[in-house]
Scaffold this motif. Structure first.
Motif, mmCIF file in Angstrom:
data_model
loop_
_atom_site.group_PDB
_atom_site.id
_atom_site.type_symbol
_atom_site.label_atom_id
_atom_site.label_comp_id
_atom_site.label_asym_id
_atom_site.label_seq_id
_atom_site.Cartn_x
_atom_site.Cartn_y
_atom_site.Cartn_z
ATOM 1 N N THR A 1 0.760 -1.530 0.039
ATOM 2 C CA THR A 1 0.125 -0.405 0.099
ATOM 3 C C THR A 1 0.742 1.417 0.053
ATOM 4 O O THR A 1 0.365 2.323 -0.631
ATOM 5 N N SER A 2 2.421 1.313 0.207
ATOM 6 C CA SER A 2 2.973 2.458 0.886
ATOM 7 C C SER A 2 3.407 2.711 -0.605
ATOM 8 O O SER A 2 4.001 4.440 -0.926
ATOM 9 N N GLU B 1 1.611 4.922 -3.061
ATOM 10 C CA GLU B 1 1.557 6.281 -2.774
ATOM 11 C C GLU B 1 2.860 6.859 -2.637
ATOM 12 O O GLU B 1 2.689 8.024 -2.905
ATOM 13 N N THR C 1 -3.410 6.956 -6.197
ATOM 14 C CA THR C 1 -3.653 6.746 -5.423
ATOM 15 C C THR C 1 -4.544 5.736 -5.114
ATOM 16 O O THR C 1 -4.947 4.898 -6.202
ATOM 17 N N LEU C 2 -4.631 4.763 -4.355
ATOM 18 C CA LEU C 2 -5.495 3.669 -3.922
ATOM 19 C C LEU C 2 -7.013 4.199 -3.552
ATOM 20 O O LEU C 2 -7.798 3.081 -3.833
ATOM 21 N N HIS C 3 -7.370 4.986 -3.490
ATOM 22 C CA HIS C 3 -8.755 5.416 -2.681
ATOM 23 C C HIS C 3 -9.895 5.796 -3.407
ATOM 24 O O HIS C 3 -9.554 5.896 -4.973
ATOM 25 N N GLY C 4 -11.114 4.652 -3.120
ATOM 26 C CA GLY C 4 -12.512 5.066 -4.267
ATOM 27 C C GLY C 4 -11.716 3.249 -5.391
ATOM 28 O O GLY C 4 -12.863 3.575 -6.438
ATOM 29 N N HIS C 5 -10.689 2.482 -5.221
ATOM 30 C CA HIS C 5 -11.381 1.932 -6.123
ATOM 31 C C HIS C 5 -10.786 -0.124 -5.263
ATOM 32 O O HIS C 5 -10.707 0.024 -4.126
ATOM 33 N N ASP C 6 -11.302 -0.675 -5.529
ATOM 34 C CA ASP C 6 -11.627 -2.216 -5.413
ATOM 35 C C ASP C 6 -10.536 -2.414 -6.125
ATOM 36 O O ASP C 6 -9.355 -2.278 -7.299
#
Length: 555
Positions: free
Chosen positions: A147-148, A151, A156-161
């Protein structure tokens, strides 16, 4: 269960802190993606208190040597050195036996795990084996590279499966049928460079479009990070251009970011002003971690070269007499102007079996953060530190005048280097104090660095050199030669800059004030303006070391 072992202080009859834990325990500590500054507070506390630390990858060795940590004085480092390819049943059994044995002897045991123990590390079997052996298990989560690193690459991983694929799962999926990956959303995979072609084939077989965007990141979350945006099908073509070893771990993100800023707009890490710069720091023994840490915050990695060594004075009798006077109450003040002076006095106190309690009843004055840090490590808090500028003149400006009513003793002890000036002593004398200015140590030029380092300095393989004093300028040139003309030269102040020019060096950067943070800030500001100038001219943005063999110098 083992019993608590205590040590009795025979001189006081008091029971000291237990030296071993009452219940055998092993702590699995997540180390994050590799950057020591990303360790959790719990991880730092556990590592610093550990009596046994088990390392299972080369990166852990660098981590435990980081300035972020302060290891137990008697810690035992166990380099298990197990790679994913070598981790067979026997290796796992040997490692578990080591953990059990150390824990049963009542020692605080830490087993370092890259990333997060239960997400990135295959440690479930070890933890289960310890539990069966009646060993308590603690798990301290860490920041996962899965995850890092995206970033750090501006994804950006926000809002995605998001589907996370670690090395073990990837290897299984490539070898066995029936493990397709998600057809939609984002895929984040951590694999070896040699597995990237297999990754591409498996993703396409799982229904991913070969023209989907993909980002490949090497050396994620380090100052050597390189991220390349391409397509899924073109991923293998990125590797030969990057000269990647087949067993090197890389991170791959596959998928479209439908809304929001692009990766280029979010590329906060690789766009740092000093990102990827290699900065040479000629240092003294009086060395602080402030400058390397500040440079790292701007994206640089630093390389220290010792230029000065500290030795006892040629005639130690004066220092010996001063130390006796310190213990006997001869002085009202002790003034420290360097961390080396603190060390010189500490070594003398150690030699006669005393510690920081010898300062009891004395008032302590100090300048420079490194000096204050050295005193703090001895359990001593200075009574007087000038605010703002850290210099002997600034200290003299705030030093109290002698008052024969308020001050029972009029003597001040100033331990210093043989090359230091006596200006402070004269200023304190003008304030009415009787100053004993004592040479506590000699500074001598350090031995030359290895031939490889000397060659790197002379041929411009360093992007910049940061000089923190005139002495470091003279000594570096003396032991290693002058830095290459394309190497950016940064000086902490005007006097250091003058010394650089006296030795034929062109000074590019002078700090706004003579402090280590200001020196790093000034170098970062220079690099940012340099980058903007290159972009405005339509020139490629390359580091100074990458231009060293070109015809014209570019600043």
């Amino acid at each position: 269960m083992s019993e608590t072992t205590s040590v009795i202080d025979a001189s006081s009859g008091a029971e000291s802190r237990p030296t071993a834990t009452s219940q055998p325990r092993v702590q699995f500590v997540g180390t994050g993606p590799g950057d020591p500054s990303l360790l959790t507070i719990a991880a730092v506390r556990a590592i610093n208190a550990a009596q046994v630390i088990v390392l299972t990858c080369p990166a852990h060795r660098d981590l435990v040597e980081s300035d972020v940590l302060a290891l137990h004085d008697e810690v035992r480092i166990v380099p298990a050195g197990i790679s994913a390819e070598e981790f067979d049943e026997q290796a796992e059994a040997d490692l578990t036996a080591e953990l059990v044995d150390s824990a049963r002897r009542g020692l605080d045991v830490v087993r370092l795990v890259s990333g997060d123990p239960f997400l990135d590390g295959d440690v479930a079997a070890e933890a289960a084996a310890l539990a069966k052996a009646d060993i308590d298990v603690d798990v301290m989560p860490g920041i996962s590279p899965l995850t890092s690193v995206p970033e750090y690459a501006g994804v950006t991983l926000h809002g995605h499966d998001v589907q996370l694929i670690g090395p073990t799962a990837a290897k299984r999926d490539f070898q066995e049928e029936g493990h397709p990956w998600a057809r939609r959303g984002l895929i984040v995979a951590r694999v070896t460079a040699g597995q990237v072609p297999l990754l591409v084939d498996h993703a396409i077989e799982s229904g991913r479009d070969q023209d989907e965007p993909a980002v490949l990141t090497r050396h994620g979350a380090t100052t050597e990070q390189v991220s390349t945006t391409t397509t899924l099908a073109a991923l293998p073509k990125v590797l030969p251009a990057s000269r990647v070893e087949s067993d090197e771990m890389v991170h791959v993100v596959i998928g479209r970011v439908a809304e929001g800023p692009s990766r280029e707009e979010l590329d906060w890490y690789e766009s740092k002003p000093l990102f990827g710069w290699s900065v040479l720091i000629p240092r003294t023994r009086d060395h602080s971690a402030i400058l390397p840490s500040r440079l790292q915050a701007y994206g640089a990695h630093s390389f220290d070269v010792p230029t000065i060594s500290m030795e006892p004075p040629r005639t130690p009798q004066q220092m010996d007499k001063a130390i006796r006077g310190l213990v006997e109450g001869r002085y009202e003040w002790v003034v420290f102007t360097s961390a080396n002076a603190v060390r010189a006095v500490t070594e003398k106190l150690d030699a006669i079996g005393l510690d920081a309690r010898a300062y009891s009843g004395l008032r302590i004055a100090a300048i420079f953060d490194s000096t204050v840090d050295a005193l703090t490590k001895q359990g001593v808090r200075p009574d007087l530190i000038p605010t703002g500028e850290q210099s002997t003149a600034a200290l003299a400006d705030v030093f109290p005048a002698f008052d024969d009513v308020l001050d029972p003793i009029n003597r001040v002890f100033v331990p210093r280097a043989d090359i230091a000036t006596e200006s402070l002593s004269a200023q304190l004398s003008d304030l009415g104090w009787e100053v004993e200015d004592i040479i506590g140590y000699r500074t001598v030029r350090a031995a030359p660095p290895p031939a490889e380092t000397r060659d790197a300095i002379k041929t411009g393989k360093f992007d910049a050199v940061a000089f923190t004093s005139s002495t470091t300028v003279r000594n570096l040139v003396g032991i290693a030669g002058k830095p290459h003309k394309y190497t950016v030269v940064a000086a902490i102040g005007a006097r250091t800059a003058e010394t650089c020019e006296e030795h034929g060096l062109h000074v590019d950067v002078v700090a706004s004030e003579p402090t280590l943070p200001a020196l790093a800030d000034a170098l970062a500001d220079f690099a940012a303006h340099r980058r903007d100038d290159l972009i405005a001219k339509g020139s490629p943005v390359v580091r100074p070391s990458q231009r060293r063999r070109r015809g014209r110098r570019s600043r």
